[in-house]
Write an enzyme that holds these catalytic residues in place. Sequence first.
Site, mmCIF file in Angstrom:
data_model
loop_
_atom_site.group_PDB
_atom_site.id
_atom_site.type_symbol
_atom_site.label_atom_id
_atom_site.label_comp_id
_atom_site.label_asym_id
_atom_site.label_seq_id
_atom_site.Cartn_x
_atom_site.Cartn_y
_atom_site.Cartn_z
ATOM 1 N N THR A 132 34.388 83.425 75.750
ATOM 2 C CA THR A 132 33.317 83.208 76.549
ATOM 3 C C THR A 132 33.529 83.459 78.103
ATOM 4 O OG1 THR A 132 32.150 81.224 77.445
ATOM 5 C CG2 THR A 132 34.460 80.961 76.556
ATOM 6 N N ASP A 133 32.342 83.712 78.905
ATOM 7 C CA ASP A 133 32.526 83.826 80.150
ATOM 8 C C ASP A 133 32.939 82.659 81.094
ATOM 9 O OD1 ASP A 133 30.074 82.494 79.888
ATOM 10 O OD2 ASP A 133 28.877 83.909 80.977
ATOM 11 N N GLU A 134 32.706 81.535 80.343
ATOM 12 C CA GLU A 134 33.047 80.136 81.028
ATOM 13 C C GLU A 134 34.714 80.149 81.185
ATOM 14 O OE1 GLU A 134 31.079 76.807 79.270
ATOM 15 O OE2 GLU A 134 29.702 78.112 78.282
ATOM 16 N N TYR A 158 36.275 72.337 77.246
ATOM 17 C CA TYR A 158 35.966 73.518 76.425
ATOM 18 C C TYR A 158 36.401 74.746 77.047
ATOM 19 C CZ TYR A 158 33.125 77.606 74.897
ATOM 20 O OH TYR A 158 32.599 78.696 74.388
ATOM 21 N N LYS A 162 39.427 77.464 75.641
ATOM 22 C CA LYS A 162 39.090 78.961 75.265
ATOM 23 C C LYS A 162 39.876 79.638 76.227
ATOM 24 C CE LYS A 162 36.357 80.789 73.147
ATOM 25 N NZ LYS A 162 36.707 80.920 71.415
HETATM 26 P P1 NAD Z 1 29.271 77.288 66.543
HETATM 27 O O1 NAD Z 1 29.700 75.688 67.100
HETATM 28 O O2 NAD Z 1 27.854 77.224 66.185
HETATM 29 O O3 NAD Z 1 30.341 77.623 65.192
HETATM 30 C C1 NAD Z 1 31.678 77.228 65.074
HETATM 31 C C2 NAD Z 1 31.882 77.312 63.590
HETATM 32 O O4 NAD Z 1 33.487 77.287 63.514
HETATM 33 C C3 NAD Z 1 31.215 76.362 62.903
HETATM 34 O O5 NAD Z 1 30.899 76.864 61.621
HETATM 35 C C4 NAD Z 1 32.428 75.327 62.540
HETATM 36 O O6 NAD Z 1 32.350 74.816 61.154
HETATM 37 C C5 NAD Z 1 33.824 76.326 62.595
HETATM 38 N N1 NAD Z 1 35.022 75.775 63.051
HETATM 39 C C6 NAD Z 1 34.960 74.672 64.046
HETATM 40 N N2 NAD Z 1 36.478 74.319 63.758
HETATM 41 C C7 NAD Z 1 37.062 74.927 62.922
HETATM 42 C C8 NAD Z 1 38.329 74.801 62.311
HETATM 43 N N3 NAD Z 1 39.224 74.236 62.995
HETATM 44 N N4 NAD Z 1 38.599 75.714 61.373
HETATM 45 C C9 NAD Z 1 37.706 76.561 60.676
HETATM 46 N N5 NAD Z 1 36.524 76.675 61.241
HETATM 47 C C10 NAD Z 1 36.045 75.792 62.175
HETATM 48 O O7 NAD Z 1 29.917 78.088 67.587
HETATM 49 P P2 NAD Z 1 29.178 79.569 68.025
HETATM 50 O O8 NAD Z 1 28.214 79.226 69.150
HETATM 51 O O9 NAD Z 1 28.853 80.289 66.835
HETATM 52 O O10 NAD Z 1 30.432 80.291 68.791
HETATM 53 C C11 NAD Z 1 31.217 81.065 68.146
HETATM 54 C C12 NAD Z 1 32.362 81.443 68.971
HETATM 55 O O11 NAD Z 1 31.729 82.244 70.196
HETATM 56 C C13 NAD Z 1 33.169 80.488 69.547
HETATM 57 O O12 NAD Z 1 34.526 80.922 69.751
HETATM 58 C C14 NAD Z 1 32.497 80.383 70.907
HETATM 59 O O13 NAD Z 1 33.611 79.788 71.872
HETATM 60 C C15 NAD Z 1 32.309 81.940 71.278
HETATM 61 N N6 NAD Z 1 30.915 81.919 72.248
HETATM 62 C C16 NAD Z 1 29.974 81.224 72.072
HETATM 63 C C17 NAD Z 1 28.959 81.344 73.130
HETATM 64 C C18 NAD Z 1 27.507 80.906 72.683
HETATM 65 O O14 NAD Z 1 26.740 80.903 73.707
HETATM 66 N N7 NAD Z 1 27.172 80.067 71.630
HETATM 67 C C19 NAD Z 1 28.818 82.265 74.114
HETATM 68 C C20 NAD Z 1 30.231 82.816 74.409
HETATM 69 C C21 NAD Z 1 31.090 82.900 73.478
HETATM 70 P P1 TYD Z 2 24.360 74.759 76.859
HETATM 71 O O1 TYD Z 2 23.645 75.341 75.935
HETATM 72 O O2 TYD Z 2 25.292 73.433 76.424
HETATM 73 O O3 TYD Z 2 25.697 75.755 77.086
HETATM 74 P P2 TYD Z 2 26.891 75.995 78.357
HETATM 75 O O4 TYD Z 2 26.939 74.569 79.122
HETATM 76 O O5 TYD Z 2 28.015 76.424 77.400
HETATM 77 O O6 TYD Z 2 26.493 76.829 79.293
HETATM 78 O O7 TYD Z 2 23.732 74.527 78.024
HETATM 79 C C1 TYD Z 2 23.054 75.670 79.111
HETATM 80 C C2 TYD Z 2 22.855 75.138 80.308
HETATM 81 O O8 TYD Z 2 21.776 74.054 80.140
HETATM 82 C C3 TYD Z 2 23.992 74.217 80.971
HETATM 83 O O9 TYD Z 2 23.711 74.490 82.402
HETATM 84 C C4 TYD Z 2 23.695 72.752 80.920
HETATM 85 C C5 TYD Z 2 22.008 72.678 80.582
HETATM 86 N N1 TYD Z 2 21.538 71.732 79.861
HETATM 87 C C6 TYD Z 2 20.508 71.034 80.085
HETATM 88 O O10 TYD Z 2 20.114 70.879 81.148
HETATM 89 N N2 TYD Z 2 20.178 69.860 79.233
HETATM 90 C C7 TYD Z 2 20.651 69.574 78.160
HETATM 91 O O11 TYD Z 2 20.187 68.759 77.143
HETATM 92 C C8 TYD Z 2 21.745 70.607 77.620
HETATM 93 C C9 TYD Z 2 22.258 70.465 76.121
HETATM 94 C C10 TYD Z 2 22.269 71.644 78.369
#
Ligand code: NAD
Ligand code: TYD
Length: 351
Positions: A132-134, A158, A162
């Site tokens: 992630t960019d975070e 988080y 990561k």
């Molecule tokens: P998500 O939370 O929707 O899904 C995570 C999945 O991992 C779930 O299916 C969960 O059951 C599985 N999981 C969790 N712990 C586990 C374990 N110990 N063993 C096996 N499986 C496990 O997450 P997402 O949004 O699909 O993100 C996927 C990846 O992309 C993550 O690594 C996240 O850090 C990264 N990412 C997400 C975003 C975003 O905006 N969602 C952005 C950048 C990077």
């Molecule tokens: P989120 O979807 O949790 O992603 P991330 O924190 O990983 O960027 O949140 C996106 C943005 O929205 C973040 O700045 C937090 C804000 N946010 C709210 O304002 N209200 C909410 O209920 C949630 C879940 C997020």
Amino acid sequence: MLLVTGGCGFIGSNFILDWFAQSDEPIINVDRLTYAGNPLSLASLADDPRHHFERVDICDQVSLERLFATHRPRAVVHFAAESHVDRSIHGPLEFVRTNVLGTATLLDVARRYWQSLPAEQAHAFRFLHVSTDEVFGTLAPEDARFDESSRYEPNSPYSASKAGSDHLVRAWFHTYGLPVVTTNCSNNYGPRQFPEKLIPLMIVNALEGRPLPVYGDGMQVRDWLYVGDHCSAIRRVLEAGVPGELYLVGGDAERPNIEVVRTICALLSKLRPGRDYSALITHVADRPGHDRRYAIDASKMKRELGWSATESFESGMERTVRWYLDNAEWIASVRSGEYQRWIETNYASRS
Ligand code: NAD
Ligand code: TYD
């Protein structure tokens, strides 16, 4: 075949569905099925012999060894993680367990498997780590966007977990030569995202006439990427990424949160008229340590791998809202008692 971790989560399930839309190469999907993993997201693959599901925790070394020995993957695509910042504030240790210890366990099982491969297969093997960019921390409005040379400065449990996983991946490359590639992506949105994250939470709340809880002033900026574009970026990095390299993936769509929420309200007014959705917007207490701005300069992906996002924020948001309107059964399936408890934990104490 590919070994994909976290394939029942948001991005993992979209990745698997997109993969099978263009390839017959099988996938073994390794997922522990936490609250965020939803097998219904892959219901269309129930009778598809290309998809093998294994309910396994990435911290479980013995089971991972069995899976590598049985299925002999040519690559790993590692999505599995605890992924929600607010949950990491309430319970950080689960994030360290899965994101740090789980990634280390998976890396080491992959390393020993890779070292046992014949030279040609070992050369072609890839471990693609989805990050992630975070991990780069927060930007001021005037700061340049993140790129591959940005410093690691994570601010939440988080992002710190990561960042820890990214460092382990880097170390397995430098120490053992494991052919890893890492992608650091901006905020994703699209179908099948668990409704704890901003966009699906707002859609689901709005449809039920509940408050739309905007943290603080709502002027925090995220760089939104449609999940289908993220999937195509991962496929491209898997195909042509250089081992040991980082690739930043973003959608060139910086928006303040309040604008995202207003966009959702406007789309719902068009697609499901009959309510003033924007009247539900409620400013609530901010998230502790809330990062102000994330933004990605994805020029390396464009320059070196010829990838760029194809979905605009406007078209991606309309597709997303339509998907949630058309998939009430999916929404109902993820809103278990655990979901209700989380909503209570995260929002009850915000004024
Ligand atoms: P998500 O939370 O929707 O899904 C995570 C999945 O991992 C779930 O299916 C969960 O059951 C599985 N999981 C969790 N712990 C586990 C374990 N110990 N063993 C096996 N499986 C496990 O997450 P997402 O949004 O699909 O993100 C996927 C990846 O992309 C993550 O690594 C996240 O850090 C990264 N990412 C997400 C975003 C975003 O905006 N969602 C952005 C950048 C990077
Ligand atoms: P989120 O979807 O949790 O992603 P991330 O924190 O990983 O960027 O949140 C996106 C943005 O929205 C973040 O700045 C937090 C804000 N946010 C709210 O304002 N209200 C909410 O209920 C949630 C879940 C997020």
